[in-house]
Design a protein around this motif. Structure first.
Motif, PDB file in Angstrom:
ATOM      1  N   VAL A   1      -3.071  11.626  -2.404  1.00  0.00           N
ATOM      2  CA  VAL A   1      -2.559  10.287  -2.671  1.00  0.00           C
ATOM      3  C   VAL A   1      -1.266  10.356  -3.479  1.00  0.00           C
ATOM      4  O   VAL A   1      -0.268   9.699  -3.163  1.00  0.00           O
ATOM      5  CB  VAL A   1      -3.618   9.447  -3.409  1.00  0.00           C
ATOM      6  N   ARG A   2      -1.254  11.173  -4.519  1.00  0.00           N
ATOM      7  CA  ARG A   2      -0.073  11.233  -5.385  1.00  0.00           C
ATOM      8  C   ARG A   2       1.105  11.918  -4.707  1.00  0.00           C
ATOM      9  O   ARG A   2       2.256  11.536  -4.912  1.00  0.00           O
ATOM     10  CB  ARG A   2      -0.447  11.935  -6.691  1.00  0.00           C
ATOM     11  N   TRP A   3       0.821  12.922  -3.920  1.00  0.00           N
ATOM     12  CA  TRP A   3       1.903  13.623  -3.213  1.00  0.00           C
ATOM     13  C   TRP A   3       2.558  12.706  -2.183  1.00  0.00           C
ATOM     14  O   TRP A   3       3.775  12.664  -2.055  1.00  0.00           O
ATOM     15  CB  TRP A   3       1.342  14.865  -2.545  1.00  0.00           C
TER      16      TRP A   3
ATOM     17  N   GLY B   1       2.632   6.803   2.645  1.00  0.00           N
ATOM     18  CA  GLY B   1       1.996   7.942   3.297  1.00  0.00           C
ATOM     19  C   GLY B   1       0.931   7.484   4.274  1.00  0.00           C
ATOM     20  O   GLY B   1       0.306   6.428   4.089  1.00  0.00           O
ATOM     21  N   LEU B   2       0.718   8.272   5.324  1.00  0.00           N
ATOM     22  CA  LEU B   2      -0.295   7.961   6.322  1.00  0.00           C
ATOM     23  C   LEU B   2      -1.112   9.214   6.589  1.00  0.00           C
ATOM     24  O   LEU B   2      -0.549  10.274   6.893  1.00  0.00           O
ATOM     25  CB  LEU B   2       0.358   7.468   7.615  1.00  0.00           C
TER      26      LEU B   2
ATOM     27  N   TYR C   1       0.832  -1.207   0.000  1.00  0.00           N
ATOM     28  CA  TYR C   1       0.000   0.000   0.000  1.00  0.00           C
ATOM     29  C   TYR C   1       0.866   1.257   0.000  1.00  0.00           C
ATOM     30  O   TYR C   1       1.808   1.390   0.778  1.00  0.00           O
ATOM     31  CB  TYR C   1      -0.937   0.009   1.210  1.00  0.00           C
ATOM     32  N   ASP C   2       0.517   2.181  -0.883  1.00  0.00           N
ATOM     33  CA  ASP C   2       1.245   3.452  -0.999  1.00  0.00           C
ATOM     34  C   ASP C   2       0.762   4.482   0.012  1.00  0.00           C
ATOM     35  O   ASP C   2       1.553   5.274   0.510  1.00  0.00           O
ATOM     36  CB  ASP C   2       1.084   4.020  -2.416  1.00  0.00           C
ATOM     37  N   VAL C   3      -0.537   4.483   0.296  1.00  0.00           N
ATOM     38  CA  VAL C   3      -1.115   5.443   1.237  1.00  0.00           C
ATOM     39  C   VAL C   3      -2.162   4.728   2.079  1.00  0.00           C
ATOM     40  O   VAL C   3      -2.947   3.927   1.551  1.00  0.00           O
ATOM     41  CB  VAL C   3      -1.769   6.651   0.520  1.00  0.00           C
ATOM     42  N   VAL C   4      -2.165   5.016   3.389  1.00  0.00           N
ATOM     43  CA  VAL C   4      -3.170   4.464   4.304  1.00  0.00           C
ATOM     44  C   VAL C   4      -3.893   5.631   4.969  1.00  0.00           C
ATOM     45  O   VAL C   4      -3.255   6.551   5.495  1.00  0.00           O
ATOM     46  CB  VAL C   4      -2.518   3.560   5.370  1.00  0.00           C
TER      47      VAL C   4
END
Length: 734
Positions: A545-547, A401-402, A368-371
């Motif tokens: 999300v992208r940042w 990222g979180l 996962y890239d972002v949670v």
């Protein structure tokens, strides 16, 4: 040729005092001889006293031995010309509307040997200074600065026959001591400096695209923002359009108004349509009166990829914020969403993309890239302490990222005592409740940093962006935030509420290890859809999300993820290298040799063995210090896992020498005045040469030996006084 002789102070009163003192001493000497007779010990004592008196009388006349060194060799003139980067500025007028670069004008004069008329009278030495050294291996020039003091000092040390210095420069110096130091030394040696100031002291008519900042990679069919700075050196307002073009027909434009002699910073947005890497060019149209059309364009390198970012949304109830966030991400073609909805009272939520439990293993979570963590806590049928520990590792070790999205239930309070507590970028106080509610609508207000932060840009320029945020629907509840933690970046605050620390921070971000953390202290972003549907709501969360996933996806291939910090390193920076290698089962390896080979633009290679920093997450780290600027070829390899990745790393070179700035001629005027030389512009070069030919013969160098104040002379007098005193004691005199 050396001429020697003695000089004395012949002022009448000095001579008179010396003669009277010596005469009195002789009278006392004769009187003593008549009274005590000749011969014996006392006569020697009287002679010693007379000798001391004669030495004192001589000292009163201040005797000095003078040596004149007359130069018989042919004097020397040194021509110093500036080869620094600032000399590339094209502002030397060669005609009514024609200009030449400073360097080109100087080169033309050097090739013409303008100093030829001086060669009959002087020895002429021509020396450049501040030229960029050329690397024979890379066949490129290395950026250096300009030290104007050093070459002036060097010619004075190297040439004992120096008569004058002819200096061709724009006066721009950024290294070393002030050139006034060397000018003072030249003045003491009677060496004048004839300075020719090359360049204009004012900006010539020009519109300059000073800088462009863009990410190193972007996703296909996604909006990419590039910040640019345009400087107007025209005395009028300029209405123009900044454009960007790149591979695959990618285009974008932005209309700007440049104030007279002013600067504008703005953002250019474009959407690449094709996958691949290439150079994108940003341009400003050339105005009719511009003299530097070459600085109206800049390029940047961008890798466009087709990737799907994986997002995990975790919450405890299907509140409005959760529902609209999930919908926004589900409709984003570049995002794959999974959801964990605990619903402690009725059981786990079910549906498309819903998980039956929080990912129990690291290899399940690491994809996962972002949670997003909503109104959830530790215990009570929700997260476990092990889940919190894994989330922290995901952020710090895997650069994910979180996002913290607290709610009115206040369940986030339990996170502060878990492994996630240190990641929260704000300090909270739940002692008085789970937050603050109000019947009056309140809004977020952007901070100065938030006005142009990529995360919060909902418009194409900072002013319009601030207006958009002021017009967004507000909120009726916010979390019990006290203040931002050290190192956090506050992007938005409550428009009215404040405490002893100032306005309440509600949109805050902070780096955590290799990843990023975001805190959103309200639960009403879903209301931004009012009247505009998805325009701002979808855009904001898509940017979030992208940042947050940007660092994690700098470079990746099957089984290898490689990223580095800083993303745009400069030559000499310490670059931290991070690599995660997966085995055939998709599990990060903790053993095995992982190497990174970096090949510089000159062709030299360096291989770095990455050390295992975190065995649980399979993170391997190392450090690299680039010694060259340009594009480095990078190869990450792990033979034991059969994994390999090739990518590029671009290193910039700090620029001390900047073309396009006005010449700094005041320092040249000061050097010339201090050394009794002359100053002029390019048109006065021939007059300078004529002035050098008319210089008078150099005065002989004078060296003086001042006997009257020499330490050895003083020591001799003291010795005579001591002998006289001892003699008197031996003779029984008081």
């Amino acid at each position: 040729m050396m001429n020697e002789g003695w000089q004395f102070n012949t002022a009448p009163w000095v001579v008179g005092v010396a003669v009277v003192f010596l005469a009195a001493s002789i009278w006392f000497f004769l009187r003593s001889l008549r009274r005590e007779g000749h011969g014996g010990w006392m006569t020697l004592l009287h002679v010693l006293r007379l000798l001391i008196a004669a030495a004192i009388a001589l000292t009163l006349l201040r005797p000095e031995r003078v040596q004149l060194n007359r130069h018989n060799e042919q004097p020397r003139v040194v021509v110093l010309w500036d080869g620094s980067g600032s000399m590339e500025t094209k502002d030397v007028l060669t005609g009514e509307k024609e200009t030449s670069s400073r360097a080109a004008w100087v080169k033309k004069q050097i090739e013409a040997k303008f100093w030829s008329p001086l060669e009959k009278q002087y020895q002429v030495t021509v020396e450049p200074f501040a030229e960029p050294p050329k690397d024979p291996k890379a066949d490129v020039e290395t950026e250096v600065g300009t030290d104007l003091n050093a070459p002036l000092e060097n010619v004075l040390k190297q040439h004992g026959d120096l008569r004058a210095v002819l200096l061709l420069s724009d006066g721009d110096w950024n290294l070393g001591k002030s050139p006034i130091t060397a000018a003072t030394a030249l003045a003491q040696r009677d060496v004048p400096v004839f300075a020719v100031g090359v360049g204009s002291e004012t900006y010539l008519p020009d519109v300059e695209l000073q800088s462009v900042q863009a990410p190193s990679y972007g996703l296909i069919n996604e909006r990419i923002s590039a910040m640019f700075t345009v400087q107007n050196h025209l005395p009028r307002e300029v209405k123009t359009t900044v454009t960007v073009e790149g591979p695959g027909g990618a285009k974008g434009s932005k209309n700007v108004v440049l104030p007279p002699m002013g600067q504008v910073q703005d953002m250019l947005v474009f959407t690449p349509q094709t996958e691949g890497e290439g150079d994108f060019t940003v341009r400003v149209p050339v105005e009719p009166e511009e003299v530097f059309p070459g600085n109206n364009a800049r390029t940047f390198h961008l890798a466009v990829r087709k990737e799907t970012l994986k997002v995990l949304v975790v919450d405890s109830q299907p509140r409005w914020e959760f529902r609209y966030l999930r919908n926004a991400l589900m409709r984003d073609s570049g995002v794959s969403v999974n959801v964990v909805l605990y619903h402690p009272q009725i059981g786990m939520g079910e549906g498309v993309g819903y998980l039956k439990e929080f990912p129990p293993k690291r290899e399940d979570l690491q994809s996962y890239d972002v949670v997003f963590l909503g109104d959830v806590g530790i215990g009570g049928g929700m997260l476990t302490p092990d889940n919190a520990t894994m989330l922290r590792g995901l952020v710090e070790q895997q650069a994910s990222g979180l996002v913290f999205l607290p709610g009115e239930l206040g369940r986030e309070k339990s996170l502060t005592d878990s492994a996630l507590g240190d990641l929260i970028p704000v300090e909270t106080d739940y002692s008085k409740g789970s937050g603050f509610s109000s019947g009056a609508e309140a809004r977020l207000e952007l901070t100065f940093r938030g006005r142009d932060h990529w995360l919060t840009m909902l418009a194409t320029d900072p002013n319009a962006n601030e207006a958009v945020w002021r017009g967004l629907p507000g909120f009726y509840w916010y979390a019990p935030v006290v203040k931002a933690r050290p190192g956090a970046e506050v992007l938005a605050v409550h428009e009215a509420a404040r405490n002893q620390y100032g306005r309440i921070p509600l949109l805050v971000t902070r780096n955590a290890g290799n990843g990023k953390v975001l805190y959103m202290g309200t639960d009403s972003a879903w209301r931004w859809r009012k009247g505009v549907e998805d325009t701002y709501h979808y855009r904001f969360w898509g940017q979030v999300v992208r940042w947050m996933a940007h660092q994690r996806h700098l470079s990746q291939d099957e089984g290898v993820r490689f990223f580095y910090a800083p993303e745009t390193p400069k030559r000499g920076d310490k670059v931290r290298l991070n690599a995660t290698v997966l085995d055939k089962m998709g599990i990060p390896i903790s053993e095995g040799r992982v190497t990174v080979t970096l090949t510089a633009p000159s062709g030299t290679s360096e291989t770095i063995d990455l050390a295992t920093e975190n065995a649980e997450w399979g993170v391997h780290t190392g450090q690299f210090v680039p010694r060259e600027g340009g594009k480095y070829a990078v190869e990450v390899k792990c033979d034991s896992a059969g994994r390999r990745l090739k990518t590029q790393l671009e290193v910039t070179v700090p620029t001390l020498e900047k073309a396009g700035l006005p010449a700094k001629l005041d320092v040249l005027r000061e050097i010339s005045a201090l050394t009794a030389g002359k100053f002029g512009g390019p048109a006065e070069l021939s007059q300078m040469v004529n002035g050098l030919s008319l210089l008078p013969e150099r005065k002989p160098e004078e060296r003086r030996f001042r006997l009257w104040c020499d330490p050895w002379w003083c020591a001799a007098l003291l010795g005579l006084f001591t002998l006289y005193w001892i003699g008197r004691k031996i003779g029984g005199l008081t």
